[in-house]
Scaffold this active site. Structure first.
Site, PDB file in Angstrom:
ATOM      1  N   GLU A 132       0.009  -1.267   5.630  1.00  0.00           N
ATOM      2  CA  GLU A 132       1.079  -0.855   6.542  1.00  0.00           C
ATOM      3  C   GLU A 132       0.969   0.622   6.877  1.00  0.00           C
ATOM      4  OE1 GLU A 132       5.050   0.823   7.651  1.00  0.00           O
ATOM      5  OE2 GLU A 132       3.780   1.290   5.931  1.00  0.00           O
TER       6      GLU A 132
ATOM      7  N   ASP B 132       0.832  -1.207   0.000  1.00  0.00           N
ATOM      8  CA  ASP B 132       0.000   0.000   0.000  1.00  0.00           C
ATOM      9  C   ASP B 132       0.864   1.252   0.000  1.00  0.00           C
ATOM     10  OD1 ASP B 132       0.701  -0.737   2.703  1.00  0.00           O
ATOM     11  OD2 ASP B 132      -0.676   0.786   3.433  1.00  0.00           O
TER      12      ASP B 132
END
Length: 389
Positions: A135, A72
């Site tokens: 994350e 991400d």
């Protein structure tokens, strides 16, 4: 063989902002690995719109290395980009621009670029990939990935988390927890302050206590000079409350964080704040003032990475870097502490500079990609012998 730059262009093209799904990128990686005969496994998010990915190149044997990266990226909204953030742009200045280039799709691209070499190498120890989701919003995806990996793949592999460190080993990081505190008071006309309780005034006292707590920790000698901010930091980033200047505010809410040293814990730091809330509430209620104070975590507590039990993975990394390097400590949070918490030797090491992360016109230097790829080539060669690392 697909080079790292070509793979990076493909990875950047997927908008994997944390608010979006990462499944298109995961599917691409799955197909890429399958083309070389490498099986992979998804570990799905509870909502089913995101996934971690685990794969192994080489034998099902003890030891080896896990190369870990998050898929991400942070948002681009409101940032003054010079070009499409999700189209890799070669600036002609030795830099490749695009969201996630350094944080941290560059590392993932370097790892994937080595797959054609590694599948044909006489590896005696395995090389694992662990690619996570979410994350950037609190290391949300990694715990399920780590649990699956530890229980079904390996309890002895060493872990390299490829966050941007300019290819210098990082052996310690702070832990982090984000929190939201809500204060409920009692509305009254501001000319009648004895009839109400201002939630803003109560919140102000809490905010001041948060800052005072940070100062107290320093006075107690709880410092680690390895960090550029050598103590646990507490910071209030957002606050809102009230409806009008002449109304005592019924509600005030603020969002804050604790970034604790690996030698501190979130629980012990937060306990000071919790005790002060109870004390302040009791004082106000004894004066007939109504107040409610509640605090909720906005993410799971991300544990710190401590500089301990990392001798083998650190030696493995340093033996295959092209120049002498020293150990570093960072204040930002990563998934490394979560791996260490599972009992796996872990360091942070990856291409690119953290100074470019989250910025408009984020970039990675091509020289850093080349250095990372060369490191991985040497790492793979080391795993062709049964006792390396």
């Amino acid at each position: 063989m697909t080079d790292a730059t070509t793979l990076l262009a493909k990875l950047v093209s997927f908008d994997t902002t944390s608010s979006e799904s990462n499944l298109a990128l995961i599917e691409f990686v799955e197909h890429y690995l399958a083309d070389y005969g490498v099986a992979s496994e998804r570990v799905m998010s509870p909502c089913g719109t995101k996934a971690n990915l685990i794969a192994r190149v080489g034998p099902d044997a003890p030891g080896g290395v896990m190369l870990s990266g998050h898929t991400d990226v942070v948002p681009v909204a409101g940032q003054p980009w010079s070009s499409d953030p999700f189209t890799l742009r070669d600036g002609g200045d030795g830099r490749l621009y695009g969201r996630g280039t350094c944080d941290m799709k560059g590392f993932i691209a370097c790892a994937l670029a080595m797959v054609p070499t590694w599948v044909n190498a006489p590896l005696k120890q395995p090389i694992y990939f662990g690619f996570s989701y979410d994350e950037e919003i609190g290391c949300v995806g990694a715990p399920s990935l780590i649990k699956r990996f530890y229980e079904h793949y390996s309890t002895t592999a060493h872990v390299i988390v490829g966050e941007p460190t300019s290819m210098q080993p990082v052996v310690a990081q702070k832990g982090a927890t984000n929190l939201r505190t809500t204060v409920i008071g009692q509305e009254a006309h501001s000319s009648q302050v004895n009839q109400g309780t201002s939630a803003i005034h109560v919140a102000a006292r809490l905010v001041t206590f948060i800052e005072d707590t940070m100062a107290a920790l320093v006075e107690e000698g709880r410092v680690d000079e390895a960090f550029n901010v050598p103590h646990t930091s507490l910071h209030v980033g957002k606050i809102k409350g009230g409806t009008a200047i002449n109304i005592m505010a019924r509600e005030c809410q603020f969002e804050w964080e604790i970034r604790h040293l690996p030698t501190d814990t979130f629980d012990e730091i937060y306990a000071r704040f919790d005790a002060y809330c109870a004390q302040l509430s009791a004082e106000l209620q004894a004066k007939g003032k109504h107040v409610e104070i509640t605090t909720e975590p906005l993410n799971v507590t991300v544990p710190g990475l401590a500089d301990r039990e990392n001798e083998q993975v650190l030696r493995l990394a340093k033996d295959h870097l092209p120049h002498a390097c020293c150990n570093h400590a960072v204040a930002y949070a990563t998934e490394a502490g979560q791996f260490q918490g599972q009992g796996l030797q872990t360091i942070i090491l990856g291409p690119g500079s953290i100074a470019q992360a989250h910025q408009p016109d984020e970039y990675i230097e091509t020289a850093q990609l080349h250095e990372c790829t060369a490191f991985m080539q040497r790492l793979g060669q080391a795993l062709e012998t049964p006792h390396s690392g």
